[in-house]
Design an enzyme around this catalytic site. Structure first.
Site, PDB file in Angstrom:
ATOM      1  N   GLU A   1      68.846  48.636  98.832  1.00  0.00           N
ATOM      2  CA  GLU A   1      68.697  47.669  99.918  1.00  0.00           C
ATOM      3  C   GLU A   1      67.221  47.440 100.266  1.00  0.00           C
ATOM      4  OE1 GLU A   1      71.282  48.729 103.150  1.00  0.00           O
ATOM      5  OE2 GLU A   1      73.082  48.324 101.957  1.00  0.00           O
TER       6      GLU A   1
ATOM      7  N   GLU B   1      77.663  48.903  95.560  1.00  0.00           N
ATOM      8  CA  GLU B   1      77.988  49.560  96.825  1.00  0.00           C
ATOM      9  C   GLU B   1      78.886  48.704  97.692  1.00  0.00           C
ATOM     10  OE1 GLU B   1      74.830  51.429  99.130  1.00  0.00           O
ATOM     11  OE2 GLU B   1      75.913  50.946 100.968  1.00  0.00           O
TER      12      GLU B   1
END
Length: 597
Positions: free
Chosen positions: A272, A367
């Site tokens: 991220e 994810e």
């Protein structure tokens, strides 16, 4: 608008390009390889496996990887006389071939390592076999955290060089690099995985590089979340002056894990990279900087070690990021990783755009969290974030938390997910619970082999994330020539399905996909079918009815009328349960003000 989204979602395939995984390595180990559908374990007769989407109110009250009534092969089409059936058509010709598959799995986090290390040896052996053995979920696509994540009870990197994370002094020679207590425990636990399955693709991702590699020059005075700890809330970004040290950090990490017998097959430079607020390990990493790190030494190092560079590793709402990395480091960036957290639902069609713009680029959904699924509610979180990515070009997918304690931990108290449910909940040193997510992942990982090929589904899909009901279909051909066809039925009623393959003549597989389930059909190869209906038929293989037929056209309605369908038992406590909207994790991981004082 919904119909437009639906059309875009399911009609991309004629314009995409196939991807090969032939050059990808595996983590190794002496465990089993393959499973049903590989050359050593061919599918010899049609089978069906069912997992109810309803989270059970009590153990053993719903179907969880339960064997269902197998589809029946027929050459008869009595259309128009018996009722409506969903017509599913797979383009099994070379034109329909898409990407090769790596597999499905989960993530190794400190929470999983911690709770597994509390288990007695025999119980640990059992849970590892449940996850990785051929009699278990046989997972083959696994992520792990480099340093701490939000599913860590302590915050650390492999070179803090100071009293705690984000407080260390610069270590330009990385003389203080060490896996430390937690990294060593993870490497040792992952090494055990290889004794249960030997063909896992394992990739690592850091939530942050060491604090001294970041700018970290703006703090809010007086905020300490742990004794002596400071957490940057502004300018929490990578300092490009430390690119050589970042290259060396990743090199040392890969080599350190190798000393424990763990081969790293892929690397995401930052989990991220657009998530940078403080409170637990995060770090902003610009796409240009990610490309520069690859170009300035990391890419060549990864190539020397056979490690795949995986760009981005974040949500589908910022596809320009991986474009910039692929364009900026074309010699080294050959894969893209995606997360599921775009709201109100992820737009996986951006993956098809990547395939068109950068043919041959591998893609993965790396994810997705299942946040506090309530008992008695219907939950398709796994399937709706596994099937659409594969339809759009993903070669593998992994859910986030694999294992926790009953309190969803250990996790960071400063922004860690306090409700992310994994596949395994460890209750004590002798007991653990397999959640519904475990069985949902098994609908994919047990039946889709490494090296299988995803094929375009011409007809049968319905709905999208923008609609209230969905019927998703994923069809892969395994190395033995058999087919694993996974259905997600969120239509509110049982679906009588007629499945055909354009490359296999007038053969129709007829069966029922029960309401509110994920159901997998295993279809034998054409070679096995020829043997079954010839002189080489095995006594253990049921005969298939063949009669004269007329072909069913590929145009018009998605439903047809067929009479000779075999009705499966569909009674289940999930049949009458309405789909309930569930809470999702705060994907920006915002830390409440009250938790910071």
């Amino acid at each position: 608008m919904a119909s437009l989204v639906q059309a875009v979602l399911f009609t991309f395939a004629t314009h995409t390009f196939a991807q090969s995984i032939s050059d990808l390595g595996v983590s190794g180990g002496n465990g089993s390889r393959g499973g049903i559908g590989d050359g050593d374990h061919p599918v010899m007769h049609a089978q069906a496996y069912i997992t109810d989407a309803m989270i059970p109110l009590a153990p053993n009250t719903t179907r969880q990887l339960a064997q269902g009534t197998a589809p029946v092969l027929s050459r008869t089409n009595n259309s128009g006389t018996c009722g409506n059936f969903r017509f599913v058509v797979v383009d099994s010709t070379s034109n329909g071939a898409r990407q090769q598959m790596v597999g499905f799995g989960h993530a190794w986090t400190d929470s999983a390592v911690d709770v597994f290390n509390t288990l007695q040896p025999a119980v640990l052996d059992q849970v590892m076999n449940d996850l990785f053995g051929q009699s278990g979920n046989n997972m083959g696509f696994m992520r792990h955290t480099i340093g701490s994540s939000d599913l860590s009870g302590a915050q650390y990197s492999y070179d803090d060089n100071g009293p705690s994370f984000n407080e260390g002094e610069p270590d330009p020679s990385l003389a203080n690099f060490s896996l430390g207590q937690y990294g060593t425990a993870m490497a040792q636990m992952i090494a055990k995985m290889g004794t249960y399955k030997g063909d896992v693709f394992l990739f690592g991702a850091p939530w942050s590089l060491p604090g001294w590699m970041k700018n970290n020059d703006l703090f809010i005075a007086g905020i300490t979340n742990t004794p002596g700890g400071q957490y940057p809330l502004l300018n929490n970004s990578f300092n490009i002056g430390y690119i050589p040290q970042a290259v060396e950090y990743f090199t040392k990490y890969i080599d350190a894990f190798a000393q424990y017998g763990v081969t790293i097959n892929g690397l995401s430079l930052e989990n991220e990279p657009l998530n940078y607020q403080g409170g637990y390990p995060t770090m902003y990493l610009d796409a240009a900087d990610e490309a520069n790190i690859l170009n300035q030494g990391l890419g060549s190092m990864l190539q020397q070690r056979g490690v795949l560079a995986m760009a981005y590793d974040h949500n589908t709402d910022q596809p320009v990021y991986p474009y910039r990395v692929l364009q900026g480091a074309p010699s080294y960036a050959h894969a893209v990783a995606w997360h599921c957290y775009q709201g109100p639902y992820p737009n996986y069609t951006v993956m098809a755009d990547i395939s068109r713009a950068f043919p041959g680029t591998l893609q993965f959904m790396t994810e997705c969290s299942n946040y506090l699924p309530a008992a008695g509610s219907v939950n398709f979180e796994v399937a709706e974030n596994f099937i659409p990515p594969v339809q759009q070009g993903a070669s593998g997918a992994a859910m986030w938390v694999m294992a926790t304690d009953p309190d969803f931990g250990p996790h960071s108290p400063y922004g860690g997910c306090n409700g992310c449910l994994g596949s395994i909940v460890v209750n004590s040193s002798t007991t653990y619970t397999k959640t519904n997510d475990y069985y949902m992942i098994g609908q994919f990982s047990r039946f889709v082999r490494r090296g299988s090929v995803n094929y375009n589904v011409l007809r049968g899909n319905e709905g999208s994330g923008a609609t209230s009901n969905q019927f998703y279909v994923m069809s892969v051909q395994n190395p033995d020539g058999s087919w694993a066809v996974v259905f997600m039925n969120n239509m509110g009623s049982d679906q009588d399905v007629v499945l055909s393959f354009t490359g296999q003549g007038n053969q129709f597989w007829e069966g029922v996909v029960p309401s509110q389930t994920v159901t997998t059909w295993l279809i034998p190869s054409q070679q096995v079918l020829n043997q079954v209906n010839g002189t080489k038929a095995a006594s253990t293989v049921p005969p298939y009815p063949f009669t004269n037929t007329t072909s069913i056209p590929l145009t018009g309605s998605t439903t047809i009328a067929v009479c000779n369908i075999t009705t499966a038992t569909t009674s289940s406590s999930s049949s009458s349960t309405s789909t309930t909207a569930l809470p999702v994790p705060d994907t920006t991981h915002t830390i409440a003000t009250t938790s910071m004082v």
